[in-house]
Design a protein around this motif. Structure first.
Motif, mmCIF file in Angstrom:
data_model
loop_
_atom_site.group_PDB
_atom_site.id
_atom_site.type_symbol
_atom_site.label_atom_id
_atom_site.label_comp_id
_atom_site.label_asym_id
_atom_site.label_seq_id
_atom_site.Cartn_x
_atom_site.Cartn_y
_atom_site.Cartn_z
ATOM 1 N N LEU A 201 -42.086 -19.346 -7.549
ATOM 2 C CA LEU A 201 -43.544 -19.257 -7.721
ATOM 3 C C LEU A 201 -44.193 -20.613 -7.486
ATOM 4 O O LEU A 201 -45.343 -20.836 -7.834
ATOM 5 C CB LEU A 201 -43.869 -18.737 -9.125
ATOM 6 N N ASN B 91 -39.448 -1.853 -7.685
ATOM 7 C CA ASN B 91 -39.035 -3.244 -7.383
ATOM 8 C C ASN B 91 -38.360 -3.858 -8.618
ATOM 9 O O ASN B 91 -38.420 -3.315 -9.719
ATOM 10 C CB ASN B 91 -40.243 -4.061 -6.879
ATOM 11 N N ALA B 92 -37.716 -4.987 -8.422
ATOM 12 C CA ALA B 92 -36.852 -5.555 -9.470
ATOM 13 C C ALA B 92 -37.618 -6.287 -10.563
ATOM 14 O O ALA B 92 -37.015 -6.777 -11.507
ATOM 15 C CB ALA B 92 -35.824 -6.491 -8.831
ATOM 16 N N MET B 93 -38.930 -6.386 -10.482
ATOM 17 C CA MET B 93 -39.685 -7.030 -11.572
ATOM 18 C C MET B 93 -40.200 -5.947 -12.527
ATOM 19 O O MET B 93 -40.990 -5.103 -12.161
ATOM 20 C CB MET B 93 -40.859 -7.836 -11.009
ATOM 21 N N PRO B 94 -39.741 -6.008 -13.785
ATOM 22 C CA PRO B 94 -40.162 -4.978 -14.746
ATOM 23 C C PRO B 94 -41.578 -5.208 -15.251
ATOM 24 O O PRO B 94 -42.068 -6.330 -15.230
ATOM 25 C CB PRO B 94 -39.155 -5.152 -15.887
ATOM 26 N N ILE C 289 -49.188 -11.129 -2.128
ATOM 27 C CA ILE C 289 -48.383 -11.142 -3.344
ATOM 28 C C ILE C 289 -47.399 -9.990 -3.252
ATOM 29 O O ILE C 289 -47.807 -8.845 -3.015
ATOM 30 C CB ILE C 289 -49.287 -10.992 -4.581
ATOM 31 N N ALA C 290 -46.125 -10.309 -3.412
ATOM 32 C CA ALA C 290 -45.046 -9.315 -3.290
ATOM 33 C C ALA C 290 -45.136 -8.574 -1.955
ATOM 34 O O ALA C 290 -44.756 -7.404 -1.860
ATOM 35 C CB ALA C 290 -45.076 -8.337 -4.472
ATOM 36 N N LEU D 13 -43.780 -6.104 -18.047
ATOM 37 C CA LEU D 13 -43.458 -6.864 -19.255
ATOM 38 C C LEU D 13 -44.575 -6.777 -20.290
ATOM 39 O O LEU D 13 -44.594 -7.523 -21.256
ATOM 40 C CB LEU D 13 -43.208 -8.333 -18.879
ATOM 41 N N TRP E 20 -50.786 -8.037 -10.475
ATOM 42 C CA TRP E 20 -49.348 -7.961 -10.209
ATOM 43 C C TRP E 20 -48.534 -8.276 -11.471
ATOM 44 O O TRP E 20 -47.610 -7.568 -11.826
ATOM 45 C CB TRP E 20 -48.952 -8.893 -9.066
ATOM 46 N N MET E 21 -48.891 -9.372 -12.165
ATOM 47 C CA MET E 21 -48.133 -9.758 -13.353
ATOM 48 C C MET E 21 -48.147 -8.664 -14.398
ATOM 49 O O MET E 21 -47.184 -8.485 -15.120
ATOM 50 C CB MET E 21 -48.788 -10.980 -14.002
ATOM 51 N N PRO F 43 -38.774 -14.359 -6.056
ATOM 52 C CA PRO F 43 -39.107 -15.542 -5.254
ATOM 53 C C PRO F 43 -39.578 -16.702 -6.120
ATOM 54 O O PRO F 43 -40.017 -16.491 -7.252
ATOM 55 C CB PRO F 43 -40.231 -15.049 -4.343
ATOM 56 N N CYS G 297 -36.111 -15.156 -13.859
ATOM 57 C CA CYS G 297 -36.063 -14.595 -12.500
ATOM 58 C C CYS G 297 -36.761 -15.469 -11.462
ATOM 59 O O CYS G 297 -36.658 -15.214 -10.272
ATOM 60 C CB CYS G 297 -36.720 -13.218 -12.479
ATOM 61 N N HIS G 298 -37.537 -16.428 -11.911
ATOM 62 C CA HIS G 298 -38.337 -17.216 -10.979
ATOM 63 C C HIS G 298 -38.133 -18.717 -11.184
ATOM 64 O O HIS G 298 -38.011 -19.179 -12.321
ATOM 65 C CB HIS G 298 -39.836 -16.947 -11.178
ATOM 66 N N LEU H 83 -53.295 -11.515 -8.350
ATOM 67 C CA LEU H 83 -52.143 -12.171 -8.967
ATOM 68 C C LEU H 83 -51.983 -11.675 -10.408
ATOM 69 O O LEU H 83 -50.886 -11.359 -10.861
ATOM 70 C CB LEU H 83 -52.343 -13.692 -8.937
ATOM 71 N N CYS I 248 -40.391 -15.392 -17.758
ATOM 72 C CA CYS I 248 -40.537 -15.300 -16.297
ATOM 73 C C CYS I 248 -39.498 -16.171 -15.581
ATOM 74 O O CYS I 248 -39.050 -15.850 -14.481
ATOM 75 C CB CYS I 248 -41.927 -15.751 -15.851
HETATM 76 C C1 HEC Z 1 -36.178 -9.358 -14.139
HETATM 77 C C2 HEC Z 1 -36.680 -10.322 -13.167
HETATM 78 C C3 HEC Z 1 -38.149 -10.717 -13.202
HETATM 79 C C4 HEC Z 1 -38.899 -11.155 -14.270
HETATM 80 C C5 HEC Z 1 -38.490 -11.279 -15.727
HETATM 81 C C6 HEC Z 1 -40.198 -11.519 -13.729
HETATM 82 N N1 HEC Z 1 -40.231 -11.301 -12.379
HETATM 83 FE FE1 HEC Z 1 -41.771 -11.724 -11.129
HETATM 84 N N2 HEC Z 1 -40.751 -10.915 -9.579
HETATM 85 C C7 HEC Z 1 -39.444 -10.450 -9.620
HETATM 86 C C8 HEC Z 1 -39.072 -9.912 -8.326
HETATM 87 C C9 HEC Z 1 -37.733 -9.288 -7.953
HETATM 88 C C10 HEC Z 1 -40.197 -10.098 -7.476
HETATM 89 C C11 HEC Z 1 -40.345 -9.655 -6.019
HETATM 90 C C12 HEC Z 1 -40.979 -8.274 -6.006
HETATM 91 C C13 HEC Z 1 -41.285 -7.751 -4.618
HETATM 92 O O1 HEC Z 1 -41.571 -8.562 -3.716
HETATM 93 O O2 HEC Z 1 -41.322 -6.522 -4.467
HETATM 94 C C14 HEC Z 1 -41.214 -10.745 -8.297
HETATM 95 C C15 HEC Z 1 -42.452 -11.133 -7.815
HETATM 96 C C16 HEC Z 1 -43.370 -11.879 -8.525
HETATM 97 C C17 HEC Z 1 -44.574 -12.440 -7.979
HETATM 98 C C18 HEC Z 1 -45.006 -12.366 -6.528
HETATM 99 C C19 HEC Z 1 -44.346 -13.518 -5.812
HETATM 100 C C20 HEC Z 1 -44.646 -13.622 -4.332
HETATM 101 O O3 HEC Z 1 -44.204 -14.619 -3.718
HETATM 102 O O4 HEC Z 1 -45.283 -12.749 -3.759
HETATM 103 C C21 HEC Z 1 -45.206 -13.105 -8.993
HETATM 104 C C22 HEC Z 1 -46.506 -13.873 -8.920
HETATM 105 C C23 HEC Z 1 -44.404 -12.918 -10.185
HETATM 106 N N3 HEC Z 1 -43.295 -12.177 -9.863
HETATM 107 C C24 HEC Z 1 -44.730 -13.439 -11.413
HETATM 108 C C25 HEC Z 1 -43.976 -13.213 -12.565
HETATM 109 C C26 HEC Z 1 -44.398 -13.628 -13.882
HETATM 110 C C27 HEC Z 1 -45.670 -14.398 -14.183
HETATM 111 C C28 HEC Z 1 -43.437 -13.209 -14.742
HETATM 112 C C29 HEC Z 1 -43.437 -13.321 -16.244
HETATM 113 C C30 HEC Z 1 -44.579 -12.719 -16.914
HETATM 114 C C31 HEC Z 1 -42.399 -12.555 -13.963
HETATM 115 N N4 HEC Z 1 -42.775 -12.575 -12.657
HETATM 116 C C32 HEC Z 1 -41.226 -12.013 -14.499
HETATM 117 C C33 HEC Z 1 -38.617 -10.461 -10.726
HETATM 118 C C34 HEC Z 1 -39.002 -10.814 -12.012
#
Ligand code: HEC
Length: 120
Positions: free
Chosen positions: A64, A98-101, A73-74, A103, A87-88, A62, A47-48, A84, A44
């Motif tokens: 965390l 969106n850019a978060m795959p 959230i998002a 996982l 979303w994960m 963004p 990207c965070h 929460l 995670c």
């Molecule tokens: C390849 C990049 C990437 C990875 C790896 C990733 N994220 Fe994200 N994540 C993002 C992006 C881009 C957003 C914003 C999405 C949106 O707002 O549409 C996001 C949004 C989030 C949010 C919401 C944040 C907010 O302020 O609303 C959470 C919580 C989150 N991710 C948790 C995780 C967790 C936990 C993991 C690992 C299991 C993870 N992410 C892995 C790219 C990533």
């Protein structure tokens, strides 16, 4: 009054510095210590920005650091421990494209990660 505030701040600072997260969180029922390990396993931090996680300085998503404080959230789901975790596990179902795959985060891992994020 003043002395008490200083004592409180010291307590917070001490907790932040010892590094070891607690092993139980009553809001999620998860284990923050295992959550820290899971965050590193899933990557995670690529990207965070996440407090207390070595190397977690990613800027794709963004920070965390204050995830417990936002209203959404998002920008989509009302912020709650359940949402929460949803979303994960299923970011692409919730905000397609969106850019978060996705996982393939398991349910217990999502619970532990949420527990960690609330305690960081
Ligand atoms: C390849 C990049 C990437 C990875 C790896 C990733 N994220 Fe994200 N994540 C993002 C992006 C881009 C957003 C914003 C999405 C949106 O707002 O549409 C996001 C949004 C989030 C949010 C919401 C944040 C907010 O302020 O609303 C959470 C919580 C989150 N991710 C948790 C995780 C967790 C936990 C993991 C690992 C299991 C993870 N992410 C892995 C790219 C990533």
């Amino acid at each position: 009054m003043h002395a008490m505030r200083i004592a409180l701040m010291t307590a917070v600072a001490l907790t932040a510095c010892t590094g070891e997260p607690p092993s139980f969180d009553s809001v999620t029922g998860g284990n923050p210590r295992r959550g820290l390990e899971a965050i590193q396993r899933y990557g995670c931090g690529a990207c965070h920005r996440i407090d207390g996680v070595p190397g977690a300085y990613g800027t794709v998503g963004p920070t965390l650091q204050r995830i417990g404080e936002g209203a959404y959230i998002a920008g989509k789901l009302p912020n709650s421990p359940e949402n929460l975790q949803q979303w994960m596990r299923f970011p692409q179902r919730i905000v397609p494209g969106n850019a978060m795959p996705d996982l393939d985060v398991t349910e217990p891992d999502a619970r532990d990660i949420a527990a960690y994020l609330y305690h960081q």
